[in-house]
Design a protein around this motif. Structure first.
Motif, mmCIF file in Angstrom:
data_model
loop_
_atom_site.group_PDB
_atom_site.id
_atom_site.type_symbol
_atom_site.label_atom_id
_atom_site.label_comp_id
_atom_site.label_asym_id
_atom_site.label_seq_id
_atom_site.Cartn_x
_atom_site.Cartn_y
_atom_site.Cartn_z
ATOM 1 N N GLY A 66 27.467 -71.468 -12.669
ATOM 2 C CA GLY A 66 28.144 -70.192 -12.923
ATOM 3 C C GLY A 66 27.338 -69.017 -12.385
ATOM 4 N N LEU A 67 26.029 -69.062 -12.572
ATOM 5 C CA LEU A 67 25.189 -67.978 -12.060
ATOM 6 C C LEU A 67 25.255 -67.905 -10.537
ATOM 7 C CD1 LEU A 67 21.966 -68.234 -14.265
ATOM 8 C CD2 LEU A 67 23.642 -66.389 -14.251
ATOM 9 N N VAL A 68 25.225 -69.082 -9.890
ATOM 10 C CA VAL A 68 25.308 -69.116 -8.426
ATOM 11 C C VAL A 68 26.590 -68.423 -7.964
ATOM 12 C CG1 VAL A 68 25.707 -70.651 -6.454
ATOM 13 C CG2 VAL A 68 23.856 -71.147 -8.072
ATOM 14 N N LYS A 69 27.700 -68.711 -8.639
ATOM 15 C CA LYS A 69 28.974 -68.111 -8.248
ATOM 16 C C LYS A 69 28.955 -66.599 -8.469
ATOM 17 C CE LYS A 69 32.738 -70.738 -9.125
ATOM 18 N NZ LYS A 69 33.640 -71.668 -9.872
ATOM 19 N N MET A 70 28.365 -66.168 -9.596
ATOM 20 C CA MET A 70 28.305 -64.735 -9.861
ATOM 21 C C MET A 70 27.403 -64.019 -8.866
ATOM 22 S SD MET A 70 28.116 -64.606 -14.022
ATOM 23 C CE MET A 70 27.982 -62.822 -14.023
ATOM 24 N N ILE A 71 26.234 -64.609 -8.601
ATOM 25 C CA ILE A 71 25.284 -63.954 -7.690
ATOM 26 C C ILE A 71 25.866 -63.869 -6.282
ATOM 27 C CG2 ILE A 71 23.032 -64.212 -6.562
ATOM 28 C CD1 ILE A 71 22.040 -65.465 -9.214
ATOM 29 N N ARG A 72 26.514 -64.955 -5.855
ATOM 30 C CA ARG A 72 27.098 -64.950 -4.513
ATOM 31 C C ARG A 72 28.180 -63.863 -4.416
ATOM 32 N NH1 ARG A 72 31.766 -65.905 -1.124
ATOM 33 N NH2 ARG A 72 31.093 -66.945 0.767
ATOM 34 N N THR A 73 29.002 -63.733 -5.458
ATOM 35 C CA THR A 73 30.052 -62.712 -5.460
ATOM 36 C C THR A 73 29.450 -61.307 -5.390
ATOM 37 O OG1 THR A 73 31.489 -64.148 -6.747
ATOM 38 C CG2 THR A 73 32.011 -61.801 -6.781
ATOM 39 N N LEU A 74 28.388 -61.075 -6.168
ATOM 40 C CA LEU A 74 27.745 -59.757 -6.162
ATOM 41 C C LEU A 74 27.056 -59.475 -4.825
ATOM 42 C CD1 LEU A 74 26.329 -59.805 -9.794
ATOM 43 C CD2 LEU A 74 28.138 -58.307 -8.903
ATOM 44 N N GLN A 75 26.503 -60.539 -4.215
ATOM 45 C CA GLN A 75 25.905 -60.366 -2.888
ATOM 46 C C GLN A 75 26.957 -59.957 -1.872
ATOM 47 O OE1 GLN A 75 22.174 -63.534 -2.811
ATOM 48 N NE2 GLN A 75 23.827 -63.748 -1.371
ATOM 49 N N GLU A 76 28.117 -60.611 -1.951
ATOM 50 C CA GLU A 76 29.195 -60.301 -1.013
ATOM 51 C C GLU A 76 29.633 -58.850 -1.147
ATOM 52 O OE1 GLU A 76 31.027 -62.517 1.335
ATOM 53 O OE2 GLU A 76 28.959 -63.178 1.100
ATOM 54 N N GLU A 106 26.087 -55.673 -4.082
ATOM 55 C CA GLU A 106 25.678 -55.088 -5.357
ATOM 56 C C GLU A 106 24.273 -55.511 -5.771
ATOM 57 O OE1 GLU A 106 27.245 -52.939 -7.095
ATOM 58 O OE2 GLU A 106 29.356 -53.018 -6.548
ATOM 59 N N ILE A 107 23.788 -56.620 -5.239
ATOM 60 C CA ILE A 107 22.437 -57.083 -5.561
ATOM 61 C C ILE A 107 21.769 -57.581 -4.286
ATOM 62 C CG2 ILE A 107 22.948 -57.718 -7.954
ATOM 63 C CD1 ILE A 107 23.109 -60.593 -7.093
ATOM 64 N N PRO A 108 20.428 -57.679 -4.296
ATOM 65 C CA PRO A 108 19.739 -58.136 -3.086
ATOM 66 C C PRO A 108 20.148 -59.560 -2.719
ATOM 67 C CG PRO A 108 18.184 -57.207 -4.670
ATOM 68 C CD PRO A 108 19.499 -57.330 -5.374
ATOM 69 N N ILE A 109 19.999 -59.888 -1.450
ATOM 70 C CA ILE A 109 20.299 -61.224 -0.958
ATOM 71 C C ILE A 109 19.313 -62.218 -1.558
ATOM 72 C CG2 ILE A 109 20.393 -62.678 1.102
ATOM 73 C CD1 ILE A 109 22.610 -60.629 1.029
ATOM 74 N N SER A 110 19.824 -63.330 -2.089
ATOM 75 C CA SER A 110 18.973 -64.406 -2.587
ATOM 76 C C SER A 110 19.055 -65.573 -1.617
ATOM 77 C CB SER A 110 19.451 -64.890 -3.959
ATOM 78 O OG SER A 110 19.275 -63.903 -4.923
ATOM 79 N N ARG A 111 17.966 -66.288 -1.526
ATOM 80 C CA ARG A 111 17.941 -67.442 -0.615
ATOM 81 C C ARG A 111 18.492 -68.658 -1.358
ATOM 82 N NH1 ARG A 111 11.760 -66.368 1.039
ATOM 83 N NH2 ARG A 111 11.733 -66.116 -1.214
ATOM 84 N N MET A 112 19.830 -68.653 -1.540
ATOM 85 C CA MET A 112 20.485 -69.689 -2.336
ATOM 86 C C MET A 112 21.025 -70.808 -1.450
ATOM 87 S SD MET A 112 22.679 -67.590 -5.157
ATOM 88 C CE MET A 112 23.898 -66.983 -4.010
ATOM 89 N N CYS A 113 21.149 -71.996 -2.051
ATOM 90 C CA CYS A 113 21.730 -73.134 -1.321
ATOM 91 C C CYS A 113 23.091 -72.769 -0.742
ATOM 92 C CB CYS A 113 21.868 -74.341 -2.234
ATOM 93 S SG CYS A 113 20.303 -75.104 -2.700
ATOM 94 N N VAL A 114 23.918 -72.073 -1.529
ATOM 95 C CA VAL A 114 25.302 -71.850 -1.093
ATOM 96 C C VAL A 114 25.407 -70.930 0.122
ATOM 97 C CG1 VAL A 114 26.390 -72.347 -3.304
ATOM 98 C CG2 VAL A 114 25.607 -70.014 -2.811
#
Ligand code: SF4
Length: 233
Positions: A155-165, A168-176
């Motif tokens: 759930g956090l991955v989905k939220m962070i990715r949405t906010l990145q798009e 709204e938040i800095p880019i994270s080096r996420m798997c997705v």
């Protein structure tokens, strides 16, 4: 993305999203938002306490933690991007840390116009301490079962990715968002995803939010990967 100058990034008023006393009357998404805000508030409060105790500001602590997790020197633009601060704020923070003997600045070997910022030995020790500022939350996270942690992480991955798009938040080096990520490559197994970098399968509980081996996927690949990731629940 909107960035706050360092001096504005202090503790915020309690209950930023209002009281939850009438929780039953609130939609679930609002209650989740309220819960996340409370955790965020506790985290910021602890960061201020810890920073003050070490003679630092929270932003100085964040820069130390950021430098501490890198394998190589950082440029000022790396700090700006990772922490969503202005170039002027990043420059002031690095100057302050350098005066404290915690960081060192040199000309970048790859770009003579850029600075290469590294930690000194004292800075590395301080960065290690700073990285533990949020450890007080571990006890709370550990009350979740492994299955709950896996669902929460997804759930956090989905939220962070949405906010990145939405920037709204800095880019994270996420798997997705990584070019090595192959979601659902092994369907109907407990480790359905595949990391092409280490050539190994892994499951939702092992999704990374900040991986040093991350390489950003091209836009079209990132879109395809995302669609595949959210397709299977
Ligand atoms: S390299 Fe890192 S971010 Fe990329 S898929 Fe593998 S584990 Fe995830």
């Amino acid at each position: 993305m909107t960035s706050l100058p360092e001096e504005q990034a202090g503790p915020v008023a309690n209950e930023p999203f209002g009281s939850d006393t009438a929780a039953a009357d609130r939609p679930l998404d609002r209650r989740l938002l309220n819960g996340l805000a409370k955790i965020g508030l506790a985290s910021r409060h602890r960061a201020w306490q810890e920073a003050e105790g070490r003679g630092l500001t929270p932003t100085q602590g964040q820069v130390l933690a950021f430098l501490g997790q890198r394998r190589d020197a950082a440029r000022l633009s790396d700090i700006v991007e990772a922490l969503a601060v202005t170039p002027a704020t990043a420059s002031l923070v690095v100057d302050a840390l350098t005066r404290k003997g915690l960081t060192a600045k040199a000309r970048s070997a790859s770009d003579a116009r850029a600075l290469a910022i590294t930690l000194t030995e004292a800075g590395q020790r301080e960065a290690d301490r700073t990285a533990g500022w949020s450890d007080f939350l571990l006890a709370a996270v550990d009350t979740l079962t492994p299955a709950e942690q896996g669902i929460f992480l997804r759930g956090l991955v989905k939220m962070i990715r949405t906010l990145q798009e939405k920037d709204e938040i800095p880019i994270s080096r996420m798997c997705v968002t990584c070019q090595y990520f192959r979601p659902n490559a092994h369907p109907e197994t407990s480790r359905p995803h595949h990391c092409a970098f280490v050539d190994a399968p892994f499951g939702d509980p092992d999704l990374r939010l900040d991986c040093l081996d991350h390489e950003a996927a091209p836009t079209d690949q990132a879109e395809r990967v995302w669609e595949e990731f959210i397709r299977a629940q």
